[in-house]
Design a protein around this motif. Structure first.
Motif, PDB file in Angstrom:
ATOM      1  N   THR A 182       0.865  -1.218   0.014  1.00  0.00           N
ATOM      2  CA  THR A 182       0.121   0.398   0.269  1.00  0.00           C
ATOM      3  C   THR A 182       0.857   1.392  -0.222  1.00  0.00           C
ATOM      4  O   THR A 182       0.472   2.009  -0.477  1.00  0.00           O
ATOM      5  CB  THR A 182      -0.609  -0.060   1.632  1.00  0.00           C
ATOM      6  OG1 THR A 182      -2.105  -1.070   1.039  1.00  0.00           O
ATOM      7  CG2 THR A 182      -1.474   1.085   1.251  1.00  0.00           C
ATOM      8  N   ALA A 183       1.693   1.203   0.937  1.00  0.00           N
ATOM      9  CA  ALA A 183       2.931   2.192   0.852  1.00  0.00           C
ATOM     10  C   ALA A 183       3.991   2.632  -0.358  1.00  0.00           C
ATOM     11  O   ALA A 183       3.660   4.001  -1.034  1.00  0.00           O
ATOM     12  CB  ALA A 183       3.409   2.915   1.891  1.00  0.00           C
ATOM     13  N   VAL A 184       4.363   1.706  -0.924  1.00  0.00           N
ATOM     14  CA  VAL A 184       4.897   1.333  -2.434  1.00  0.00           C
ATOM     15  C   VAL A 184       3.724   1.489  -3.039  1.00  0.00           C
ATOM     16  O   VAL A 184       4.016   3.007  -4.214  1.00  0.00           O
ATOM     17  CB  VAL A 184       5.362   0.385  -2.521  1.00  0.00           C
ATOM     18  CG1 VAL A 184       5.653   0.547  -3.828  1.00  0.00           C
ATOM     19  CG2 VAL A 184       6.114   0.491  -1.207  1.00  0.00           C
ATOM     20  N   ALA A 185       2.631   1.590  -3.019  1.00  0.00           N
ATOM     21  CA  ALA A 185       1.702   1.862  -4.480  1.00  0.00           C
ATOM     22  C   ALA A 185       0.613   3.571  -4.511  1.00  0.00           C
ATOM     23  O   ALA A 185       1.400   4.132  -5.122  1.00  0.00           O
ATOM     24  CB  ALA A 185       0.575   1.392  -4.110  1.00  0.00           C
ATOM     25  N   GLY A 186       1.220   4.086  -2.792  1.00  0.00           N
ATOM     26  CA  GLY A 186       1.043   4.813  -2.821  1.00  0.00           C
ATOM     27  C   GLY A 186       1.902   6.628  -3.692  1.00  0.00           C
ATOM     28  O   GLY A 186       1.675   7.612  -4.633  1.00  0.00           O
ATOM     29  N   LEU A 187       3.239   6.101  -2.972  1.00  0.00           N
ATOM     30  CA  LEU A 187       4.737   6.917  -3.851  1.00  0.00           C
ATOM     31  C   LEU A 187       4.429   6.261  -5.459  1.00  0.00           C
ATOM     32  O   LEU A 187       4.591   7.868  -5.781  1.00  0.00           O
ATOM     33  CB  LEU A 187       5.089   6.362  -3.074  1.00  0.00           C
ATOM     34  CG  LEU A 187       5.872   6.280  -1.574  1.00  0.00           C
ATOM     35  CD1 LEU A 187       7.133   6.059  -1.325  1.00  0.00           C
ATOM     36  CD2 LEU A 187       5.718   7.921  -1.340  1.00  0.00           C
ATOM     37  N   LEU A 188       4.151   5.979  -5.505  1.00  0.00           N
ATOM     38  CA  LEU A 188       4.168   5.408  -7.505  1.00  0.00           C
ATOM     39  C   LEU A 188       3.020   6.672  -7.765  1.00  0.00           C
ATOM     40  O   LEU A 188       3.090   6.932  -9.499  1.00  0.00           O
ATOM     41  CB  LEU A 188       3.961   3.854  -7.658  1.00  0.00           C
ATOM     42  CG  LEU A 188       5.143   3.034  -6.840  1.00  0.00           C
ATOM     43  CD1 LEU A 188       4.666   1.579  -7.817  1.00  0.00           C
ATOM     44  CD2 LEU A 188       6.401   3.769  -8.059  1.00  0.00           C
ATOM     45  N   ARG A 189       2.138   6.338  -7.189  1.00  0.00           N
ATOM     46  CA  ARG A 189       0.671   7.383  -7.865  1.00  0.00           C
ATOM     47  C   ARG A 189       0.870   8.244  -7.506  1.00  0.00           C
ATOM     48  O   ARG A 189       0.780   8.979  -8.430  1.00  0.00           O
ATOM     49  CB  ARG A 189      -0.699   7.200  -6.948  1.00  0.00           C
ATOM     50  CG  ARG A 189      -1.183   5.028  -7.740  1.00  0.00           C
ATOM     51  CD  ARG A 189      -2.412   5.456  -6.844  1.00  0.00           C
ATOM     52  NE  ARG A 189      -2.302   5.437  -5.203  1.00  0.00           N
ATOM     53  CZ  ARG A 189      -2.326   3.988  -4.390  1.00  0.00           C
ATOM     54  NH1 ARG A 189      -2.757   3.363  -5.242  1.00  0.00           N
ATOM     55  NH2 ARG A 189      -2.455   4.919  -3.552  1.00  0.00           N
ATOM     56  N   ALA A 190       1.994   9.257  -6.496  1.00  0.00           N
ATOM     57  CA  ALA A 190       2.252  10.675  -6.098  1.00  0.00           C
ATOM     58  C   ALA A 190       3.050  10.572  -7.855  1.00  0.00           C
ATOM     59  O   ALA A 190       2.911  11.690  -8.060  1.00  0.00           O
ATOM     60  CB  ALA A 190       3.396  10.460  -4.914  1.00  0.00           C
ATOM     61  N   LEU A 191       4.362   9.900  -7.843  1.00  0.00           N
ATOM     62  CA  LEU A 191       4.608  10.514  -8.652  1.00  0.00           C
ATOM     63  C   LEU A 191       4.436  10.052 -10.428  1.00  0.00           C
ATOM     64  O   LEU A 191       4.577  10.882 -10.707  1.00  0.00           O
ATOM     65  CB  LEU A 191       5.738   8.749  -8.802  1.00  0.00           C
ATOM     66  CG  LEU A 191       7.088   9.164  -9.588  1.00  0.00           C
ATOM     67  CD1 LEU A 191       7.983  10.594  -9.360  1.00  0.00           C
ATOM     68  CD2 LEU A 191       8.303   7.652  -9.473  1.00  0.00           C
ATOM     69  N   ALA A 192       3.192   9.528 -10.498  1.00  0.00           N
ATOM     70  CA  ALA A 192       3.260   9.713 -11.695  1.00  0.00           C
ATOM     71  C   ALA A 192       1.649  10.123 -11.275  1.00  0.00           C
ATOM     72  O   ALA A 192       1.740  11.200 -12.933  1.00  0.00           O
ATOM     73  CB  ALA A 192       1.413   7.834 -11.667  1.00  0.00           C
ATOM     74  N   ALA A 193       1.096  11.058 -11.257  1.00  0.00           N
ATOM     75  CA  ALA A 193       0.414  12.792 -10.705  1.00  0.00           C
ATOM     76  C   ALA A 193       1.079  13.522 -11.013  1.00  0.00           C
ATOM     77  O   ALA A 193       1.099  14.850 -11.681  1.00  0.00           O
ATOM     78  CB  ALA A 193      -0.109  12.558  -8.914  1.00  0.00           C
ATOM     79  N   ALA A 194       2.894  13.417 -10.389  1.00  0.00           N
ATOM     80  CA  ALA A 194       3.711  14.454 -10.557  1.00  0.00           C
ATOM     81  C   ALA A 194       4.034  14.401 -11.903  1.00  0.00           C
ATOM     82  O   ALA A 194       3.737  15.589 -12.527  1.00  0.00           O
ATOM     83  CB  ALA A 194       4.521  14.309 -10.187  1.00  0.00           C
TER      84      ALA A 194
END
Length: 354
Positions: A265-277
């Motif tokens: 979950t934590a990794v998926a959140g950071l990857l989504r944040a990177l994609a959002a950037a």
């Protein structure tokens, strides 16, 4: 975890009175030795950025060799190439404390080498959390945080032309309050650690292929604003730091980690944040230290992220954990895994406006 660490965030103010701190509320109670972020500095610290194998080993050996009164080290693994300089520091009267993880490997040999030299050694065996941080505190004003262990493969010294994994370290001097916070986190873990065991359990980690990156990168030294440095310890605190910084990215988000576990979950959140950037128009890229599992790579590519993989035949294996997020650089110890971004003892240092 048997203990709960309660620390207040100490926030410095930049010239003009603007708060320098970012992140959660000024005070909170955290388990698993997570502590809130700390922004410090009343004087102008000097920040050194060093990559391994290029120059990180020389930086770290210099900190150990230059320690005059106190040297605290919290490192996942320490090998004989660093046990010697650590023993030498203790022999010249420096108060030395070394906290290592309880896994089998170089730690057993180093504990034997350090026995009787005056250095105190303790072992973190509070599973499931591992003492995975890489944190050095020398004297009352110098600290270093990075991605690699104190072993010849991660931080060769002398470094010139020697093979090793790609690592990333940030070191700051003239930062007494920041060093005090780092030492307080180590103190809390030290109180729950044990003397070295008679027998060390667990499998020895697989040794990665390494090379010599070209061109070699010399260490970079810059003076930084007093409020530019932010330290966090604990896997959950590292997650919060990265999430907050990624959420504010406008121009670039360059991330490097050995691997990612997108099902966490934590990794998926950071990857989504990177994609959002990337979706906001930022230059967002992910550099992995080795070839990922097919499912992990598919999940990352499914987010539309640009991904590249380090190749030891062309450079070396990547072990660095860090990011360049707009004008900030972040280096730390946490892998993008459930343990690294969760219960593990980890550390990260962020430097703004560099």
């Amino acid at each position: 975890m048997s203990g709960v660490l309660v620390l207040a965030r100490i926030r410095s103010r930049r010239p003009g009175g603007r708060p320098a701190g970012r992140g959660p509320s000024p005070e909170r109670s955290l388990a698993s030795h997570d502590n809130p972020a700390v922004n410090m500095g009343a004087v102008m610290p000097r920040l050194t950025c060093a990559l391994g194998p290029d120059s990180a080993g020389d930086l770290l050996a210099g900190i150990i060799g230059g320690a005059a009164d106190a040297l605290d080290l919290a490192v996942y693994e320490v090998g004989p190439s660093y046990a010697g300089p650590i023993a030498a520091a203790a022999s010249r009267g420096v108060r030395v404390r070394l906290l290592v993880d309880a896994h089998a490997g170089a730690n057993a040999a180093s504990a034997r080498l350090l026995a009787g030299c005056g250095a105190e050694v303790r072992v973190w065996a509070r599973r499931p959390a591992e003492a995975h941080w890489k944190l050095l505190v020398a004297g009352d004003a110098t600290l270093a945080v990075g991605s690699g262990n104190l072993i010849a493969r991660d931080a060769p010294h002398p470094a010139a032309g020697r093979p090793g994994t790609r690592e990333w370290w940030l070191a700051a001097n003239a930062a007494p309050a920041l060093a005090a916070c780092a030492r307080a986190a180590l103190e809390a873990a030290w109180g729950e650690a044990d003397p070295p065991p008679a027998a060390w359990a667990g499998a020895v980690a697989e040794v990665p292929a390494v090379g010599v990156p070209r061109p070699a990168v010399a260490a970079l030294e810059v003076d930084v604003d007093p409020g530019a440095l932010e330290l966090v310890t604990g896997g959950r605190a590292v997650t919060a730091l990265l999430a907050a910084r990624l959420g504010g990215v406008r121009h670039r988000a360059l991330v490097t980690v050995p691997y990612v576990h997108p099902h966490v979950t934590a990794v998926a959140g950071l990857l989504r944040a990177l994609a959002a950037a990337a979706g906001r128009g930022a230059d967002a890229r992910l550099l992995l230290g080795g070839v990922p599992e097919p499912a992990d790579l598919a999940a990352v590519r499914g987010l539309g992220l640009g991904v590249r993989v380090m190749d030891p035949a062309r450079s070396t294996t990547g072990h660095a954990k860090g990011a360049v997020l707009d004008g900030a650089a972040i280096a730390g110890s946490a892998n993008w895994s459930g343990a690294g971004l969760g219960a593990n003892l980890e550390a990260a240092l962020a430097a703004d406006d560099v």
